[in-house]
Motif scaffolding. Structure first.
Motif, PDB file in Angstrom:
ATOM      1  N   TRP A 139      43.722  33.172  51.406  1.00  0.00           N
ATOM      2  CA  TRP A 139      43.586  32.384  50.513  1.00  0.00           C
ATOM      3  C   TRP A 139      44.073  31.125  50.637  1.00  0.00           C
ATOM      4  O   TRP A 139      43.397  30.089  50.652  1.00  0.00           O
ATOM      5  CB  TRP A 139      44.108  32.807  49.204  1.00  0.00           C
ATOM      6  CG  TRP A 139      44.366  32.175  48.004  1.00  0.00           C
ATOM      7  CD1 TRP A 139      43.415  31.312  47.609  1.00  0.00           C
ATOM      8  CD2 TRP A 139      45.299  32.057  47.055  1.00  0.00           C
ATOM      9  NE1 TRP A 139      43.779  30.675  46.358  1.00  0.00           N
ATOM     10  CE2 TRP A 139      45.042  31.188  45.995  1.00  0.00           C
ATOM     11  CE3 TRP A 139      46.680  32.617  47.072  1.00  0.00           C
ATOM     12  CZ2 TRP A 139      46.007  30.735  45.280  1.00  0.00           C
ATOM     13  CZ3 TRP A 139      47.425  32.344  45.775  1.00  0.00           C
ATOM     14  CH2 TRP A 139      47.174  31.304  45.043  1.00  0.00           C
ATOM     15  N   TYR A 197      42.942  43.890  48.893  1.00  0.00           N
ATOM     16  CA  TYR A 197      42.944  45.477  48.163  1.00  0.00           C
ATOM     17  C   TYR A 197      42.559  46.651  49.094  1.00  0.00           C
ATOM     18  O   TYR A 197      43.024  47.582  49.106  1.00  0.00           O
ATOM     19  CB  TYR A 197      42.745  45.504  46.738  1.00  0.00           C
ATOM     20  CG  TYR A 197      41.015  45.126  46.669  1.00  0.00           C
ATOM     21  CD1 TYR A 197      40.248  46.269  46.569  1.00  0.00           C
ATOM     22  CD2 TYR A 197      40.590  43.562  46.486  1.00  0.00           C
ATOM     23  CE1 TYR A 197      39.175  45.961  46.342  1.00  0.00           C
ATOM     24  CE2 TYR A 197      39.483  43.772  46.172  1.00  0.00           C
ATOM     25  CZ  TYR A 197      38.478  44.797  46.329  1.00  0.00           C
ATOM     26  OH  TYR A 197      37.252  44.681  46.094  1.00  0.00           O
ATOM     27  N   SER A 224      54.932  41.222  45.563  1.00  0.00           N
ATOM     28  CA  SER A 224      55.102  40.517  44.506  1.00  0.00           C
ATOM     29  C   SER A 224      56.523  39.786  44.405  1.00  0.00           C
ATOM     30  O   SER A 224      56.594  38.826  43.818  1.00  0.00           O
ATOM     31  CB  SER A 224      54.476  41.240  43.322  1.00  0.00           C
ATOM     32  OG  SER A 224      54.552  40.473  42.294  1.00  0.00           O
ATOM     33  N   PRO A 229      50.478  36.871  45.405  1.00  0.00           N
ATOM     34  CA  PRO A 229      49.721  37.254  44.408  1.00  0.00           C
ATOM     35  C   PRO A 229      49.223  38.621  44.595  1.00  0.00           C
ATOM     36  O   PRO A 229      49.553  39.568  45.503  1.00  0.00           O
ATOM     37  CB  PRO A 229      48.627  36.411  44.780  1.00  0.00           C
ATOM     38  CG  PRO A 229      48.517  36.364  46.323  1.00  0.00           C
ATOM     39  CD  PRO A 229      49.937  36.110  46.447  1.00  0.00           C
ATOM     40  N   SER A 230      48.556  39.033  43.579  1.00  0.00           N
ATOM     41  CA  SER A 230      48.293  40.577  43.529  1.00  0.00           C
ATOM     42  C   SER A 230      47.085  40.842  44.463  1.00  0.00           C
ATOM     43  O   SER A 230      46.216  39.732  44.359  1.00  0.00           O
ATOM     44  CB  SER A 230      47.780  41.095  42.031  1.00  0.00           C
ATOM     45  OG  SER A 230      46.684  40.287  41.561  1.00  0.00           O
ATOM     46  N   SER A 232      44.316  42.563  44.507  1.00  0.00           N
ATOM     47  CA  SER A 232      43.084  42.465  43.717  1.00  0.00           C
ATOM     48  C   SER A 232      42.804  40.905  43.584  1.00  0.00           C
ATOM     49  O   SER A 232      41.436  40.722  43.068  1.00  0.00           O
ATOM     50  CB  SER A 232      43.282  43.185  42.244  1.00  0.00           C
ATOM     51  OG  SER A 232      44.161  42.587  41.395  1.00  0.00           O
ATOM     52  N   SER A 233      43.702  40.041  43.476  1.00  0.00           N
ATOM     53  CA  SER A 233      43.112  38.594  42.973  1.00  0.00           C
ATOM     54  C   SER A 233      42.673  37.763  44.175  1.00  0.00           C
ATOM     55  O   SER A 233      42.060  36.756  44.078  1.00  0.00           O
ATOM     56  CB  SER A 233      44.371  37.764  42.149  1.00  0.00           C
ATOM     57  OG  SER A 233      45.352  37.602  43.287  1.00  0.00           O
ATOM     58  N   ASP A 235      40.219  37.670  46.720  1.00  0.00           N
ATOM     59  CA  ASP A 235      38.920  38.185  46.754  1.00  0.00           C
ATOM     60  C   ASP A 235      38.191  37.224  47.508  1.00  0.00           C
ATOM     61  O   ASP A 235      37.417  36.365  46.986  1.00  0.00           O
ATOM     62  CB  ASP A 235      38.253  38.768  45.564  1.00  0.00           C
ATOM     63  CG  ASP A 235      36.740  39.254  45.733  1.00  0.00           C
ATOM     64  OD1 ASP A 235      36.523  39.552  46.908  1.00  0.00           O
ATOM     65  OD2 ASP A 235      36.301  39.304  44.671  1.00  0.00           O
ATOM     66  N   SER A 238      34.173  36.625  46.307  1.00  0.00           N
ATOM     67  CA  SER A 238      34.195  35.603  45.256  1.00  0.00           C
ATOM     68  C   SER A 238      34.008  34.285  45.748  1.00  0.00           C
ATOM     69  O   SER A 238      33.330  33.532  45.257  1.00  0.00           O
ATOM     70  CB  SER A 238      35.050  35.873  44.297  1.00  0.00           C
ATOM     71  OG  SER A 238      34.977  37.182  43.654  1.00  0.00           O
TER      72      SER A 238
END
Length: 310
Positions: A139, A197, A224, A229-230, A232-233, A235, A238
Protein backbone atom coordinates in the motif's frame (compact mmCIF):
# COMPACT_ATOMS: atom_id res chain seq x y z
CA UNK A 1 2.44 -28.90 37.14
CA UNK A 2 -0.48 -28.22 34.83
CA UNK A 3 -0.38 -24.49 35.56
CA UNK A 4 3.35 -24.44 34.83
CA UNK A 5 2.81 -26.20 31.52
CA UNK A 6 0.09 -23.69 30.61
CA UNK A 7 2.42 -20.80 31.37
CA UNK A 8 5.14 -22.33 29.20
CA UNK A 9 2.69 -22.92 26.35
CA UNK A 10 1.39 -19.36 26.66
CA UNK A 11 4.95 -18.02 26.58
CA UNK A 12 5.74 -20.02 23.45
CA UNK A 13 2.63 -18.75 21.69
CA UNK A 14 3.38 -15.13 22.64
CA UNK A 15 7.01 -15.44 21.48
CA UNK A 16 5.96 -16.96 18.15
CA UNK A 17 3.40 -14.20 17.72
CA UNK A 18 5.98 -11.51 18.48
CA UNK A 19 8.41 -13.06 16.01
CA UNK A 20 5.72 -13.12 13.33
CA UNK A 21 4.75 -9.53 14.14
CA UNK A 22 8.37 -8.44 13.78
CA UNK A 23 8.42 -9.83 10.26
CA UNK A 24 5.36 -7.83 9.26
CA UNK A 25 6.21 -4.65 11.19
CA UNK A 26 9.80 -4.28 10.03
CA UNK A 27 11.83 -7.37 9.12
CA UNK A 28 15.58 -7.49 9.37
CA UNK A 29 17.41 -6.04 6.40
CA UNK A 30 18.53 -8.23 3.52
CA UNK A 31 21.73 -6.53 2.44
CA UNK A 32 23.22 -6.30 -1.04
CA UNK A 33 25.69 -9.16 -1.53
CA UNK A 34 26.90 -8.43 -5.07
CA UNK A 35 26.43 -5.94 -7.93
CA UNK A 36 25.32 -6.11 -11.59
CA UNK A 37 29.00 -6.40 -12.52
CA UNK A 38 28.69 -10.05 -11.51
CA UNK A 39 26.70 -10.65 -14.70
CA UNK A 40 28.70 -8.21 -16.84
CA UNK A 41 26.42 -5.18 -16.52
CA UNK A 42 27.46 -1.56 -16.11
CA UNK A 43 25.31 0.36 -13.63
CA UNK A 44 24.84 3.58 -11.73
CA UNK A 45 24.21 3.87 -8.00
CA UNK A 46 21.17 6.10 -7.71
CA UNK A 47 19.09 7.76 -5.01
CA UNK A 48 15.66 9.33 -5.27
CA UNK A 49 12.64 10.09 -3.11
CA UNK A 50 9.33 8.31 -2.88
CA UNK A 51 6.13 10.25 -3.45
CA UNK A 52 6.00 11.01 0.29
CA UNK A 53 9.69 11.88 0.64
CA UNK A 54 11.22 8.59 1.81
CA UNK A 55 14.80 8.29 0.53
CA UNK A 56 15.34 5.25 -1.67
CA UNK A 57 18.48 3.84 -3.23
CA UNK A 58 19.11 1.43 -6.07
CA UNK A 59 20.72 0.74 -9.41
CA UNK A 60 20.11 2.13 -12.86
CA UNK A 61 21.34 -0.33 -15.48
CA UNK A 62 21.52 1.37 -18.89
CA UNK A 63 20.27 -0.37 -22.01
CA UNK A 64 22.91 -1.57 -24.51
CA UNK A 65 24.79 1.28 -26.21
CA UNK A 66 23.32 0.42 -29.60
CA UNK A 67 19.75 0.97 -28.42
CA UNK A 68 18.43 4.35 -29.48
CA UNK A 69 17.85 6.88 -26.70
CA UNK A 70 15.50 7.57 -25.08
CA UNK A 71 14.97 3.85 -24.43
CA UNK A 72 12.19 1.96 -22.62
CA UNK A 73 12.72 0.87 -19.03
CA UNK A 74 11.64 -2.02 -16.83
CA UNK A 75 11.43 -1.50 -13.08
CA UNK A 76 11.95 -4.51 -10.81
CA UNK A 77 10.00 -4.45 -7.54
CA UNK A 78 11.34 -6.94 -5.03
CA UNK A 79 9.51 -9.17 -2.61
CA UNK A 80 9.30 -9.32 1.19
CA UNK A 81 11.67 -9.32 3.01
CA UNK A 82 14.13 -9.19 0.11
CA UNK A 83 16.27 -6.42 -1.32
CA UNK A 84 16.76 -5.25 -4.92
CA UNK A 85 18.79 -8.41 -5.67
CA UNK A 86 16.32 -10.91 -4.25
CA UNK A 87 17.25 -12.92 -1.19
CA UNK A 88 20.02 -15.24 -0.07
CA UNK A 89 17.66 -16.77 2.53
CA UNK A 90 20.47 -17.40 4.97
CA UNK A 91 19.17 -15.81 8.16
CA UNK A 92 16.25 -17.06 10.24
CA UNK A 93 15.90 -13.64 11.88
CA UNK A 94 16.14 -11.58 8.69
CA UNK A 95 14.23 -13.86 6.33
CA UNK A 96 10.90 -15.58 6.44
CA UNK A 97 11.28 -19.16 7.67
CA UNK A 98 10.85 -21.32 4.60
CA UNK A 99 12.47 -18.80 2.23
CA UNK A 100 14.71 -20.11 -0.53
CA UNK A 101 17.38 -18.14 -2.45
CA UNK A 102 16.28 -15.89 -5.30
CA UNK A 103 18.92 -14.03 -7.37
CA UNK A 104 17.46 -11.43 -9.73
CA UNK A 105 20.75 -10.44 -11.39
CA UNK A 106 20.49 -12.89 -14.34
CA UNK A 107 16.92 -11.70 -14.93
CA UNK A 108 18.14 -8.09 -14.98
CA UNK A 109 20.72 -9.07 -17.59
CA UNK A 110 18.10 -10.69 -19.80
CA UNK A 111 15.95 -7.56 -19.69
CA UNK A 112 18.99 -5.43 -20.46
CA UNK A 113 19.95 -7.65 -23.39
CA UNK A 114 16.43 -7.23 -24.78
CA UNK A 115 17.04 -3.49 -25.08
CA UNK A 116 15.69 -2.12 -21.80
CA UNK A 117 17.08 0.14 -19.17
CA UNK A 118 16.55 -1.57 -15.80
CA UNK A 119 15.85 0.11 -12.48
CA UNK A 120 16.20 -2.01 -9.33
CA UNK A 121 15.70 -0.22 -6.03
CA UNK A 122 15.33 -1.12 -2.37
CA UNK A 123 11.93 -0.03 -1.17
CA UNK A 124 11.22 1.63 2.16
CA UNK A 125 12.31 -0.46 5.14
CA UNK A 126 14.30 -2.80 2.88
CA UNK A 127 17.93 -3.11 1.83
CA UNK A 128 19.76 0.21 2.07
CA UNK A 129 16.76 2.53 1.76
CA UNK A 130 15.30 4.70 4.51
CA UNK A 131 13.06 3.34 7.25
CA UNK A 132 9.58 4.83 7.52
CA UNK A 133 6.62 3.35 9.34
CA UNK A 134 5.76 -0.33 9.02
CA UNK A 135 5.50 -2.77 6.12
CA UNK A 136 2.07 -2.35 4.52
CA UNK A 137 1.75 -5.14 1.95
CA UNK A 138 2.35 -2.83 -1.01
CA UNK A 139 0.00 0.00 0.00
CA UNK A 140 2.45 2.71 1.13
CA UNK A 141 5.20 1.02 -0.87
CA UNK A 142 3.25 2.02 -3.98
CA UNK A 143 4.49 5.55 -3.29
CA UNK A 144 8.01 4.27 -3.86
CA UNK A 145 7.09 3.22 -7.40
CA UNK A 146 5.50 6.62 -8.06
CA UNK A 147 8.69 8.28 -6.79
CA UNK A 148 10.79 6.08 -9.07
CA UNK A 149 8.65 7.12 -12.04
CA UNK A 150 9.13 10.80 -11.15
CA UNK A 151 12.88 10.22 -11.01
CA UNK A 152 12.82 8.50 -14.40
CA UNK A 153 10.83 11.34 -15.95
CA UNK A 154 13.84 13.56 -15.26
CA UNK A 155 16.27 11.33 -17.16
CA UNK A 156 16.65 12.24 -20.85
CA UNK A 157 17.90 8.73 -21.68
CA UNK A 158 14.60 7.14 -20.53
CA UNK A 159 11.45 7.07 -22.63
CA UNK A 160 8.96 8.00 -19.90
CA UNK A 161 6.10 6.80 -22.10
CA UNK A 162 7.46 3.24 -22.13
CA UNK A 163 7.97 2.19 -18.53
CA UNK A 164 7.07 -1.30 -17.37
CA UNK A 165 7.31 -3.09 -14.06
CA UNK A 166 7.85 -6.62 -12.78
CA UNK A 167 6.96 -7.22 -9.15
CA UNK A 168 7.65 -10.35 -7.13
CA UNK A 169 5.39 -11.32 -4.20
CA UNK A 170 4.48 -8.10 -2.37
CA UNK A 171 6.28 -6.27 -5.19
CA UNK A 172 3.42 -7.30 -7.45
CA UNK A 173 0.96 -5.81 -4.96
CA UNK A 174 3.07 -2.66 -4.85
CA UNK A 175 2.64 -2.25 -8.61
CA UNK A 176 -1.09 -2.81 -8.20
CA UNK A 177 -1.30 0.03 -5.69
CA UNK A 178 0.83 2.30 -7.90
CA UNK A 179 -0.91 1.58 -11.22
CA UNK A 180 -3.97 3.81 -10.68
CA UNK A 181 -1.91 6.85 -9.58
CA UNK A 182 0.64 7.09 -12.37
CA UNK A 183 -0.09 7.23 -16.07
CA UNK A 184 3.52 6.37 -16.91
CA UNK A 185 3.31 2.68 -16.10
CA UNK A 186 2.40 0.99 -19.39
CA UNK A 187 2.73 -2.70 -18.50
CA UNK A 188 3.05 -4.66 -15.26
CA UNK A 189 3.77 -8.25 -14.32
CA UNK A 190 2.76 -9.42 -10.84
CA UNK A 191 4.50 -12.65 -9.85
CA UNK A 192 2.63 -14.48 -7.07
CA UNK A 193 1.06 -11.42 -5.44
CA UNK A 194 -1.08 -12.09 -2.41
CA UNK A 195 -3.61 -10.10 -0.46
CA UNK A 196 -2.29 -9.39 3.03
CA UNK A 197 -5.10 -11.23 4.81
CA UNK A 198 -4.71 -14.29 2.54
CA UNK A 199 -0.93 -14.49 2.86
CA UNK A 200 -0.98 -13.90 6.62
CA UNK A 201 -3.29 -16.83 7.24
CA UNK A 202 -1.86 -19.27 4.72
CA UNK A 203 1.74 -18.57 5.73
CA UNK A 204 0.95 -18.92 9.44
CA UNK A 205 -0.83 -22.23 8.91
CA UNK A 206 1.91 -23.55 6.60
CA UNK A 207 4.56 -22.79 9.23
CA UNK A 208 2.76 -23.48 12.50
CA UNK A 209 -0.19 -25.71 11.71
CA UNK A 210 -3.00 -25.54 14.32
CA UNK A 211 -0.97 -23.11 16.46
CA UNK A 212 -1.68 -20.48 13.80
CA UNK A 213 -5.24 -20.19 15.11
CA UNK A 214 -3.69 -18.59 18.21
CA UNK A 215 -0.57 -16.88 16.88
CA UNK A 216 -2.06 -15.17 13.82
CA UNK A 217 -4.66 -13.09 15.74
CA UNK A 218 -2.01 -12.11 18.30
CA UNK A 219 0.41 -11.11 15.55
CA UNK A 220 -2.32 -8.98 13.98
CA UNK A 221 -2.86 -7.22 17.31
CA UNK A 222 0.87 -6.53 17.73
CA UNK A 223 1.02 -5.23 14.14
CA UNK A 224 -1.89 -2.89 14.81
CA UNK A 225 -0.25 -1.62 18.01
CA UNK A 226 2.86 -0.81 15.95
CA UNK A 227 0.76 1.40 13.67
CA UNK A 228 -0.13 -1.04 10.92
CA UNK A 229 -3.50 -1.05 9.14
CA UNK A 230 -5.81 -4.05 9.36
CA UNK A 231 -4.89 -6.78 6.89
CA UNK A 232 -8.41 -6.77 5.45
CA UNK A 233 -8.02 -3.11 4.46
CA UNK A 234 -4.92 -3.83 2.35
CA UNK A 235 -6.60 -5.11 -0.79
CA UNK A 236 -4.43 -4.73 -3.91
CA UNK A 237 -7.20 -6.12 -6.12
CA UNK A 238 -9.48 -3.17 -5.32
CA UNK A 239 -6.67 -0.80 -6.25
CA UNK A 240 -5.84 -2.67 -9.46
CA UNK A 241 -9.44 -2.22 -10.54
CA UNK A 242 -8.38 1.34 -11.39
CA UNK A 243 -5.14 0.36 -13.15
CA UNK A 244 -4.24 2.33 -16.27
CA UNK A 245 -2.11 -0.42 -17.79
CA UNK A 246 -2.44 -4.14 -18.60
CA UNK A 247 -1.29 -6.65 -15.99
CA UNK A 248 0.04 -10.17 -16.42
CA UNK A 249 -0.48 -12.28 -13.30
CA UNK A 250 1.64 -15.38 -12.69
CA UNK A 251 0.77 -17.73 -9.84
CA UNK A 252 2.12 -21.22 -9.18
CA UNK A 253 -0.48 -23.87 -8.43
CA UNK A 254 1.46 -25.47 -5.56
CA UNK A 255 2.10 -22.30 -3.56
CA UNK A 256 1.33 -23.01 0.13
CA UNK A 257 1.58 -19.31 1.09
CA UNK A 258 -0.67 -17.83 -1.57
CA UNK A 259 -3.65 -19.08 -3.51
CA UNK A 260 -4.72 -19.37 -7.12
CA UNK A 261 -8.19 -18.21 -6.07
CA UNK A 262 -6.78 -14.95 -4.68
CA UNK A 263 -4.87 -14.21 -7.88
CA UNK A 264 -7.85 -15.12 -10.04
CA UNK A 265 -9.84 -12.54 -8.08
CA UNK A 266 -7.13 -9.96 -8.73
CA UNK A 267 -7.07 -10.75 -12.44
CA UNK A 268 -10.87 -10.59 -12.67
CA UNK A 269 -10.86 -7.11 -11.11
CA UNK A 270 -8.00 -5.71 -13.23
CA UNK A 271 -9.03 -4.27 -16.61
CA UNK A 272 -7.31 -5.92 -19.58
CA UNK A 273 -5.41 -8.42 -17.47
CA UNK A 274 -4.19 -11.93 -18.32
CA UNK A 275 -2.94 -14.72 -16.10
CA UNK A 276 -0.74 -17.82 -16.17
CA UNK A 277 -0.85 -20.61 -13.59
CA UNK A 278 2.23 -22.85 -13.96
CA UNK A 279 2.30 -26.20 -12.18
CA UNK A 280 4.55 -25.90 -9.11
CA UNK A 281 5.13 -27.63 -5.78
CA UNK A 282 6.24 -24.65 -3.66
CA UNK A 283 6.03 -20.86 -3.68
CA UNK A 284 9.65 -20.50 -4.72
CA UNK A 285 9.13 -22.77 -7.71
CA UNK A 286 6.77 -20.05 -8.96
CA UNK A 287 9.54 -17.45 -8.81
CA UNK A 288 11.97 -19.86 -10.42
CA UNK A 289 9.47 -20.55 -13.22
CA UNK A 290 9.47 -16.85 -14.12
CA UNK A 291 13.27 -16.58 -13.93
CA UNK A 292 13.79 -19.81 -15.90
CA UNK A 293 11.26 -18.80 -18.57
CA UNK A 294 12.14 -15.15 -19.20
CA UNK A 295 10.59 -15.22 -22.68
CA UNK A 296 7.17 -15.03 -21.02
CA UNK A 297 8.05 -11.69 -19.42
CA UNK A 298 9.93 -10.42 -22.43
CA UNK A 299 7.10 -11.16 -24.85
CA UNK A 300 4.53 -9.45 -22.64
CA UNK A 301 6.72 -6.39 -22.15
CA UNK A 302 7.62 -6.22 -25.83
CA UNK A 303 3.96 -6.26 -26.77
CA UNK A 304 3.09 -3.34 -24.53
CA UNK A 305 6.32 -1.33 -24.53
CA UNK A 306 7.19 -1.89 -28.22
CA UNK A 307 10.84 -2.41 -27.38
CA UNK A 308 11.30 -4.25 -30.66
CA UNK A 309 10.92 -0.93 -32.44
CA UNK A 310 14.28 0.18 -31.13
Amino acid sequence: MLIGALWVATGVIVMLSLFSARLIVRPGRTRIWSTPQEVGLAYEDIAFKAQDGVKLVGWFIPAPAEVRRPAPLVMLVHGWPWCRMGTQAKSLLNDLPGNKPVNLLPYMKRLHDEGYHVLAADHRNYGDSESRGVITGGWLEGRDVVGAVSYLEGRPDVDADRIGGVGFSVGGCTLMFAAPITHRLKAAIAVQPSSAYVFGRTYAHAMLGPLAYLTYPLSAIFYSLAGGPSASSIDPASSAAGARCPFLYIQGTGDPWGTVADVKRMAAMTPGSSAIYPETKHRFEGYRWVLDNPDVSVNFLRTHLSAAAD
